[in-house]
Design a protein around this motif. Structure first.
Motif, PDB file in Angstrom:
ATOM      1  N   ARG A  58       0.960  -1.279   0.041  1.00 64.41           N
ATOM      2  CA  ARG A  58       0.217   0.006   0.135  1.00 64.41           C
ATOM      3  C   ARG A  58       0.884   1.196  -0.027  1.00 64.41           C
ATOM      4  NH1 ARG A  58      -5.191   1.318   1.287  1.00 64.41           N
ATOM      5  NH2 ARG A  58      -5.493   3.249   2.059  1.00 64.41           N
ATOM      6  N   ALA A  59       1.703   1.173   0.898  1.00 62.28           N
ATOM      7  CA  ALA A  59       2.983   2.133   0.890  1.00 62.28           C
ATOM      8  C   ALA A  59       3.554   2.680  -0.670  1.00 62.28           C
ATOM      9  CB  ALA A  59       3.725   2.348   1.902  1.00 62.28           C
ATOM     10  N   LEU A  60       3.754   1.525  -0.991  1.00 57.80           N
ATOM     11  CA  LEU A  60       4.751   1.625  -2.473  1.00 57.80           C
ATOM     12  C   LEU A  60       3.888   2.325  -3.547  1.00 57.80           C
ATOM     13  CD1 LEU A  60       6.816  -1.589  -2.495  1.00 57.80           C
ATOM     14  CD2 LEU A  60       7.811   0.491  -1.967  1.00 57.80           C
ATOM     15  N   GLU A  61       2.656   1.728  -3.362  1.00 61.42           N
ATOM     16  CA  GLU A  61       1.488   2.454  -4.424  1.00 61.42           C
ATOM     17  C   GLU A  61       1.297   3.908  -4.120  1.00 61.42           C
ATOM     18  OE1 GLU A  61      -1.745  -0.156  -4.185  1.00 61.42           O
ATOM     19  OE2 GLU A  61      -0.777  -1.811  -5.329  1.00 61.42           O
ATOM     20  N   ARG A  62       1.585   4.355  -3.301  1.00 57.35           N
ATOM     21  CA  ARG A  62       1.387   5.945  -3.041  1.00 57.35           C
ATOM     22  C   ARG A  62       2.430   6.677  -3.205  1.00 57.35           C
ATOM     23  NH1 ARG A  62      -2.814   2.950  -1.606  1.00 57.35           N
ATOM     24  NH2 ARG A  62      -4.784   3.883  -1.249  1.00 57.35           N
ATOM     25  N   LEU A  63       3.686   5.991  -3.702  1.00 58.75           N
ATOM     26  CA  LEU A  63       4.835   6.633  -4.154  1.00 58.75           C
ATOM     27  C   LEU A  63       4.820   7.464  -5.386  1.00 58.75           C
ATOM     28  CD1 LEU A  63       7.642   4.251  -2.713  1.00 58.75           C
ATOM     29  CD2 LEU A  63       6.694   6.385  -1.492  1.00 58.75           C
ATOM     30  N   ASP A  64       5.495   8.805  -5.464  1.00 54.74           N
ATOM     31  CA  ASP A  64       5.496   9.143  -6.940  1.00 54.74           C
ATOM     32  C   ASP A  64       6.509   8.311  -7.682  1.00 54.74           C
ATOM     33  OD1 ASP A  64       8.239  10.565  -6.460  1.00 54.74           O
ATOM     34  OD2 ASP A  64       7.199  11.664  -5.243  1.00 54.74           O
ATOM     35  N   ALA A  67      10.458   8.654  -6.215  1.00 57.61           N
ATOM     36  CA  ALA A  67      10.550   8.085  -4.991  1.00 57.61           C
ATOM     37  C   ALA A  67      10.583   6.594  -5.244  1.00 57.61           C
ATOM     38  CB  ALA A  67       9.499   8.577  -3.998  1.00 57.61           C
ATOM     39  N   LEU A  68       9.656   6.018  -6.058  1.00 54.84           N
ATOM     40  CA  LEU A  68       9.607   4.676  -6.612  1.00 54.84           C
ATOM     41  C   LEU A  68      10.779   4.259  -7.127  1.00 54.84           C
ATOM     42  CD1 LEU A  68       7.949   1.992  -6.057  1.00 54.84           C
ATOM     43  CD2 LEU A  68       6.691   2.473  -8.575  1.00 54.84           C
ATOM     44  N   GLN A  69      11.240   4.985  -8.094  1.00 50.21           N
ATOM     45  CA  GLN A  69      12.372   4.649  -8.721  1.00 50.21           C
ATOM     46  C   GLN A  69      13.664   4.574  -7.777  1.00 50.21           C
ATOM     47  OE1 GLN A  69      12.591   7.609 -11.712  1.00 50.21           O
ATOM     48  NE2 GLN A  69      12.097   6.237 -13.474  1.00 50.21           N
ATOM     49  N   THR A  70      13.756   5.320  -6.666  1.00 59.03           N
ATOM     50  CA  THR A  70      14.782   5.525  -5.599  1.00 59.03           C
ATOM     51  C   THR A  70      14.457   4.229  -4.835  1.00 59.03           C
ATOM     52  OG1 THR A  70      14.686   8.040  -5.495  1.00 59.03           O
ATOM     53  CG2 THR A  70      15.561   6.755  -3.685  1.00 59.03           C
ATOM     54  N   ALA A  71      13.368   3.791  -4.331  1.00 59.11           N
ATOM     55  CA  ALA A  71      13.288   2.619  -3.667  1.00 59.11           C
ATOM     56  C   ALA A  71      13.504   1.348  -4.701  1.00 59.11           C
ATOM     57  CB  ALA A  71      11.859   2.382  -3.336  1.00 59.11           C
ATOM     58  N   LEU A 445      -0.461  12.802 -13.742  1.00 56.37           N
ATOM     59  CA  LEU A 445      -1.243  11.829 -12.410  1.00 56.37           C
ATOM     60  C   LEU A 445      -0.305  10.424 -12.597  1.00 56.37           C
ATOM     61  CD1 LEU A 445      -4.949  12.438 -13.282  1.00 56.37           C
ATOM     62  CD2 LEU A 445      -3.652  12.893 -11.121  1.00 56.37           C
ATOM     63  N   ARG A 446       0.048  10.048 -13.804  1.00 51.49           N
ATOM     64  CA  ARG A 446       0.773   8.709 -13.690  1.00 51.49           C
ATOM     65  C   ARG A 446       2.280   8.884 -13.054  1.00 51.49           C
ATOM     66  NH1 ARG A 446      -0.448   8.895 -19.552  1.00 51.49           N
ATOM     67  NH2 ARG A 446      -2.481   7.866 -19.834  1.00 51.49           N
ATOM     68  N   PRO A 450       2.448   6.134  -9.924  1.00 51.38           N
ATOM     69  CA  PRO A 450       2.402   5.194 -10.877  1.00 51.38           C
ATOM     70  C   PRO A 450       2.154   3.856 -10.373  1.00 51.38           C
ATOM     71  CG  PRO A 450       4.598   5.548  -9.828  1.00 51.38           C
ATOM     72  CD  PRO A 450       3.351   6.819  -9.244  1.00 51.38           C
ATOM     73  N   LEU A 451       0.861   3.444 -10.562  1.00 51.72           N
ATOM     74  CA  LEU A 451       0.352   2.277  -9.916  1.00 51.72           C
ATOM     75  C   LEU A 451       1.152   0.943 -10.568  1.00 51.72           C
ATOM     76  CD1 LEU A 451      -3.606   2.796 -10.053  1.00 51.72           C
ATOM     77  CD2 LEU A 451      -1.973   2.881  -8.023  1.00 51.72           C
ATOM     78  N   ARG A 452       1.180   0.037  -9.689  1.00 49.06           N
ATOM     79  CA  ARG A 452       1.908  -1.336  -9.978  1.00 49.06           C
ATOM     80  C   ARG A 452       0.840  -2.265  -9.956  1.00 49.06           C
ATOM     81  NH1 ARG A 452       4.543  -2.957  -5.866  1.00 49.06           N
ATOM     82  NH2 ARG A 452       6.057  -3.991  -6.908  1.00 49.06           N
ATOM     83  N   GLY A 453       1.109  -3.395 -10.523  1.00 52.58           N
ATOM     84  CA  GLY A 453       0.350  -4.406 -10.459  1.00 52.58           C
ATOM     85  C   GLY A 453      -0.627  -4.717 -11.709  1.00 52.58           C
TER      86      GLY A 453
END
Length: 846
Positions: A58-64, A67-71, A445-446, A450-453
């Protein structure tokens, strides 16, 4: 700060959380509200919950996106990694200045969300996030990177490893571990790797080029071609399974010049303006559309006044009824579904709950009609903003391949309110009068989410944004694509930014980029109380822009009346009974027919009333054909009387009854003469009325007492109904009161679980409650009363829930101990028989 003065590095996420202040912990609980449901007992439990798979996803899905690329980069870095190593993966050898500037914020965000912990020299991604984001054959990494040399050679024979080391130009070693380390060292040394690849055949380099950005896996035969053999011999490709090879991560990073991502996106895409209009034009267009929205909803509800379509067994409207509604409203079916769902969300229509269940207007509709137009509009758009029911899904299929129907189940999408609000907030960030290019809004918005899954869910978010733009235009929140002043007020947004030189009025075909040199703070969704204030402000801005209702019409000789604008409610209601709407638009055209005049007479009006009404409200003289039509229908109206026998017809003129009996069209009514002035019928009264009217007569219904029945408008209403509740998108964000109480409870519980005990008094098991006999517990309590010392106790409440607490006993008597409870921060009384045991705290415990 010197090395001696620095606090020790945290050894776990729990320790890292323990070092945070209340403000930082509060920010974590606000951003991840699932961690506070229920409130954790201490920080160790909070850290455990923050590392669960569901919470991390849930936390990963709410990153921009950045920030997700950093993770994702941390997931392919060493564990732990230094900030410098992370910067190299994100910015590459060229040290992209935009990435260098944005990375501290991204790392800070990941720390705030408890997805990353540790100092800059030991950054750690929480284990669950690493498992989700790290590359594997089953789940490729978004980075396109493969396994490390060490991971790829885990099952390789020592002899083969030595052959690869030798072919790569390295000295042979005595063990596989040092050989793999030497090979990895070669691949991470830029100078030596450059020299090694300088000798590679060109077609071998082509193979590497195809794999470098992923996927890193390829297929080979049992006898590889020379270009592949050269790579396999030197470990630049490593076998992972029979017939499959992989490009090691270290090799790929060298070829990428250190980049974990092909295209890091540190800066959000700019929302561009497709056209810029004068603000007055935008507000006027939006106000006109707002008026049309009100008229459409009124027309829909008026059509359903006496009972609307039937409710399907599974719930919702049938396809046929939706088509009929679309024809009645003169709109496409998707638009009809939107208006129906909007009225439902606003609590204006609902099911009546009867045995023959139908949709109908609710009592709230009558209250809504009495409000000023701007307030009625405000209620509609406020309901739209918060609704999770999504009209755009109507006609689609659910997970079980069932058709989704308007007003039916399965239309709730919890992300819809957040997407609507964010779309409007992006429009609010543009200069006044600027209409955005829809593609740039979707791109922004994407980037932000950036929704995953599942791909279908990814597509749904984009469709939600497209629907939000079109629905905002239908409702008059936007005008000509730009956010109106009332729409801006609805969001609680500040004044629009001033347009630059490119912000001059332009035609709709002009494309004008609107540049922002900084990222504006996003508009947060409003609380219900704040939204009520914002909605009232929006209504005040809209009110002067709506057309004033008229008190007159223009009667014409062709039995029509023209309303040059909106009509006052009493006039509109009466005219709606007396005439049929022939066309709508800037001016509404009504047509008078025998049926419409009879409808007015059935509603209790006399011919003289109709003549007086038309004369009072027409700016032109009442045309003679219209006066003749009213008199002619009135002369015949009520000449026949229909009642219940099954049904009967009575008339003072027996010749008329004889004419009816002789008419072949009356055969289906089952008529027979009971008396010279009375006919009995097998049909029911309603069928008899309809049959006689079809034959050209104008009968009137009568009661059992012989009085003419007057059909009233607004005959059917549902019982009081509440509007549907939106489906929440996860746990709600805690308010300040709940947050303060939760932080206090977590801190107190952590104090109880981490306070040092005296040697020999604490139980051996970690987290276990202290266990002492009743006599020892009583003696220790009494001693603590005399010394004023604090104790650590285990306690089981009446529900059987066990907890550990730190207390300072004040009094022990009658089987109870009264103490100041440090965990609850208040004085409490505990039954001694519920205390499992007691332990003394260490002398230096704080």
């Amino acid at each position: 700060m010197s090395t001696e003065d620095r606090p020790p590095a945290p050894r776990s996420l729990a320790e890292a959380l323990r070092a945070r202040g209340d403000a930082a912990l509060g920010a974590l609980l606000r951003s991840r509200p699932d961690l506070i449901t229920p409130v954790p007992t201490d920080l160790t439990q909070l850290a455990t919950r923050a590392g669960t798979r569901a919470s991390v996803v849930r936390a990963l899905e709410r990153l921009d996106r950045f920030a997700l690329q950093t993770a994702e980069a941390l997931a392919v870095a060493a564990d732990p990694a230094t900030y410098g190593e992370l910067l190299g993966l994100m910015a590459g050898d060229d040290a992209d200045p935009a990435v260098v500037a944005a990375l501290p914020h991204a790392v800070g965000l990941l720390r705030e969300q408890a997805l990353v912990w540790g100092d800059d020299d030991r950054l750690r991604l929480v284990r669950t996030a690493r498992e989700l984001l790290a590359p594997s054959p089953q789940h490729p990494s978004p980075t396109g990177l493969g396994p490390t040399v060490q991971e790829a050679t885990a099952g390789m024979s020592p002899g083969r490893i030595q052959e690869i080391v030798t072919a790569a130009g390295l000295a042979s070693t005595h063990d596989s571990v040092s050989a793999v380390t030497a090979l990895a060292g070669l691949f991470t040394d830029r100078a030596r790797m450059t020299a090694l690849l300088a000798d590679a055949p060109a077609d071998s380099l082509d193979v590497l080029e195809r794999l470098v950005w992923g996927p890193p896996y390829g297929q080979v035969t049992h006898d590889p071609a020379p270009r592949l053999r050269w790579l396999l011999d030197r470990g630049l490709l490593l076998p992972t399974a029979p017939g499959t090879v992989v490009l090691p991560r270290e090799v790929a990073l060298h070829l990428r010049r250190g980049l974990a991502h092909r295209a890091p996106e540190p800066v959000p895409p700019v929302v561009e303006a497709a056209a810029v209009h004068r603000p007055q034009v935008v507000d006027s267009a939006a106000a006109g559309q707002a008026y049309t929205a009100l008229a459409t909803v009124e027309e829909l509800l008026k059509d359903w006044d006496e009972g609307g379509p039937a409710v399907l067994r599974a719930g919702g409207l049938s396809v046929r009824d939706l088509k009929r509604t679309a024809v009645a409203l003169d709109v496409p079916e998707p638009a009809a579904a939107f208006w129906v769902e909007l009225a439902y969300a606003a609590g204006l229509i609902a099911s009546d709950g009867e045995a023959d269940e139908r949709y109908a207007a609710t009592p709230a509709y009558d209250e809504w009609l009495e409000q000023p137009p701007a307030e009625r509009w405000s209620r509609l758009v406020t309901a739209w903003l918060a609704a999770t029911r999504t009209a755009g899904l109507v006609g689609g299929r659910d997970a079980k391949d069932r058709t989704l129907s308007a007003l039916g189940p399965g239309l709730d999408r919890s992300a819809a309110p957040e997407v609507r609000h964010r779309v409007l907030a992006l429009l609010a960030g543009l200069p006044e009068g600027a209409a955005p290019a829809a593609g740039t809004v979707l791109a922004r918005l994407r980037w932000e989410r950036p929704l995953r899954g599942d791909r279908r869910e990814d597509d749904l978010r984009g469709r939600l944004a497209e629907w939000a733009l079109s629905e905002a235009e239908l409702l008059g929140v936007t005008g000509r694509g730009a956010l109106s002043a009332q729409g801006r007020a609805l969001l609680g947004a500040p004044a629009a930014p001033a347009p630059g030189p490119e912000g001059e009025p332009s035609g709709p075909g002009d494309k004008l980029p609107v540049h922002h040199h900084h990222r504006p703070a996003p508009l947060a969704p409003l609380s219900p109380a704040e939204q009520a204030v914002a909605s009232a402000a929006a209504a005040r801005l809209l009110a002067p822009l709506l057309p004033e209702p008229l008190d007159h019409v223009l009667l014409q000789a062709d039995l029509t009346a023209v309303a040059p604008g909106p009509l006052q409610r009493p006039l509109a209601d009466m005219l709606g009974v007396l005439a049929d709407v022939e066309s709508k638009g800037g001016a509404t055209v009504y047509r008078f027919t025998p049926g419409s005049v009879r409808r007015a007479l059935d509603a209790g009006q006399a011919a003289s009333d109709l003549h007086a009404f038309l004369a009072a409200h027409s700016r032109t003289p009442v045309p003679q054909p219209l006066a003749y039509l009213i008199d002619d229908v009135a002369r015949r109206h009520g000449h026949l009387r229909v009642g219940a026998a099954s049904a009967y017809v009575r008339c003072d003129d027996d010749a008329v009854l004889s004419e009816i009996l002789a008419d072949k069209r009356a055969a289906g009514l089952g008529l027979r003469r009971l008396a010279p002035t009375v006919l009995a019928a097998q049909a029911d009264p309603a069928g008899l009325l309809e049959g006689l009217r079809a034959m050209g007569f104008a009968p009137a219904a009568e009661s059992a007492e012989g009085d003419v029945l007057i059909t009233r408008a607004l005959a059917h209403r549902t019982p009081p109904r509440t509007a549907p509740e939106p489906v929440p998108d996860g746990p709600p964000v805690p308010d300040d009161t709940l947050l303060a109480a939760a932080l206090r409870a977590i801190r107190a519980g952590d104090l109880a679980s981490t306070t040092p005990r005296k040697p020999g008094t604490a139980p051996a098991g970690n987290g276990e409650l202290p266990r002492t006999g009743a006599a020892e517990t009583l003696a220790t309590m009494q001693a603590a009363v005399l010394t004023g010392e604090a104790l650590w106790i285990g306690y089981v409440n009446a529900e059987g829930a066990a907890s550990q607490r730190v207390i300072a006993p004040v009094r022990v008597e009658g089987g109870f101990v009264t103490a100041y409870d440090h965990t609850a921060d208040e004085v409490r009384t505990y039954p001694l028989h519920r205390i499992t045991g007691v332990a003394e705290l260490a002398d230096d415990a704080g």
